[in-house]
Design an enzyme around this catalytic site. Structure first.
Site, PDB file in Angstrom:
ATOM      1  N   ASP A  19       0.813  -1.211   0.000  1.00 31.51           N
ATOM      2  CA  ASP A  19       0.000   0.000   0.000  1.00 31.51           C
ATOM      3  C   ASP A  19       0.847   1.262   0.000  1.00 31.51           C
ATOM      4  O   ASP A  19       0.448   2.288  -0.565  1.00 31.51           O
ATOM      5  CB  ASP A  19      -0.936  -0.001   1.211  1.00 31.51           C
ATOM      6  CG  ASP A  19      -2.158  -0.891   0.997  1.00 31.51           C
ATOM      7  OD1 ASP A  19      -2.383  -1.320  -0.149  1.00 31.51           O
ATOM      8  OD2 ASP A  19      -2.888  -1.142   1.968  1.00 31.51           O
ATOM      9  N   SER A  48      -4.855   7.914  11.470  1.00 31.63           N
ATOM     10  CA  SER A  48      -6.050   8.335  12.198  1.00 31.63           C
ATOM     11  C   SER A  48      -6.658   7.182  12.980  1.00 31.63           C
ATOM     12  O   SER A  48      -7.079   7.351  14.134  1.00 31.63           O
ATOM     13  CB  SER A  48      -7.084   8.911  11.219  1.00 31.63           C
ATOM     14  OG  SER A  48      -8.277   9.267  11.889  1.00 31.63           O
ATOM     15  N   LEU A  49      -6.700   6.008  12.390  1.00 32.38           N
ATOM     16  CA  LEU A  49      -7.267   4.846  13.068  1.00 32.38           C
ATOM     17  C   LEU A  49      -6.470   4.496  14.316  1.00 32.38           C
ATOM     18  O   LEU A  49      -7.039   4.228  15.380  1.00 32.38           O
ATOM     19  CB  LEU A  49      -7.309   3.647  12.121  1.00 32.38           C
ATOM     20  CG  LEU A  49      -7.836   2.353  12.728  1.00 32.38           C
ATOM     21  CD1 LEU A  49      -9.318   2.456  13.010  1.00 32.38           C
ATOM     22  CD2 LEU A  49      -7.547   1.168  11.813  1.00 32.38           C
TER      23      LEU A  49
END
Length: 261
Positions: free
Chosen positions: A49, A163-164
């Protein structure tokens, strides 16, 4: 083609280039001279990713779509597995790949220049032992002053990244929103807040402690007391081509290992 730097990628790249040529496509290094002379019509990231995120930045910059071939452990963004390359090339040649447009984020720094991101804009402390104070205005109205290690403004696509880990929500990337998440806030009432994509957010350093602004993990600028960064939705989305293999719930389930829970 944008590549992961690992040695084991070379075999996959050579194999992909041969298959793409057989299918009638020409491939070039996305950062090479050939790409400068003749801009590509599609960017392909081969790796994990992180590689696709770099590829997506380049694709967004030249306004072409991007797709990823997954060589990582879990591909949230990179949906094409190596064994499906032939099928992906066939669908591409037939014009049958789908397109997902994903919201981007933009940060205006004090010199007036713009930094563009796909995942997030992060304002964080420079000195690790000291918290910072950041004043937040929403559409030019005072909202709150946060004492924290930092603040994150994520896109829905970036909601599963930094953010998670800071306690932010998982947001379906089909939505358009700005997700503001404090990092280690020194308050019991500091919670993530979700804003519409039309919102303008101004972040001002409220103490003498400097704040570093990063966009998608890339260092942008260091702010001193009284200096601000303005964060908004990006003007133009990034376009991902897709085989339709992993709708959001399935992709999230795979990414977080819920299949094995």
């Amino acid at each position: 083609v944008v590549l992961d730097g690992r040695e084991d990628v070379e075999q996959v790249v050579g194999n992909f280039a041969a298959r793409a040529t057989d299918a009638g496509f020409a491939t070039v290094d996305a950062y090479g001279r050939e790409a400068e002379e003749t801009p590509p019509e599609l960017i392909i990231g081969i790796g994990g990713d992180g590689t696709l995120l770099r590829a997506a930045h380049l694709a967004h910059q030249i306004d072409v779509p991007v797709i990823g071939i997954n060589l990582g452990t879990v591909g949230y963004l990179t949906e094409v597995e190596p064994e499906n390359i032939d099928e992906m090339l066939r669908l591409l040649a037939e014009g049958r790949l789908g397109t997902h447009s994903r919201m981007t984020v933009a940060a205006e720094i004090p010199d007036g220049s713009m930094l563009h991101g796909i995942n997030d804009v992060v304002m964080e402390k420079v000195i690790s032992q000291r918290v910072v104070q950041i004043s937040v205005e929403v559409n030019e109205e005072f909202f709150n002053t946060f004492r924290a290690d930092g603040l994150i403004v994520a896109t829905p696509l970036g909601s599963t990244a930094y953010s998670l880990s800071a306690g932010g929500p998982v947001v379906d990337p089909e939505l358009d929103a700005l997700i503001m998440t404090p990092v280690a806030p020194h308050s019991l009432m500091s919670r993530p807040t979700v804003f519409t994509p039309a919102t303008g957010l101004r972040f001002t350093v409220a103490t003498e402690r400097q704040v570093r602004v990063n966009v998608d993990g890339r260092a942008g600028v260091v702010l001193d007391e009284g200096e601000s960064v303005i964060v908004r939705a990006g003007v133009r989305p990034v376009r991902f081509l897709t085989m339709g293999s992993y709708p959001f719930p399935q992709a999230a389930r795979h990414q977080f290992g819920l299949d094995h829970a």
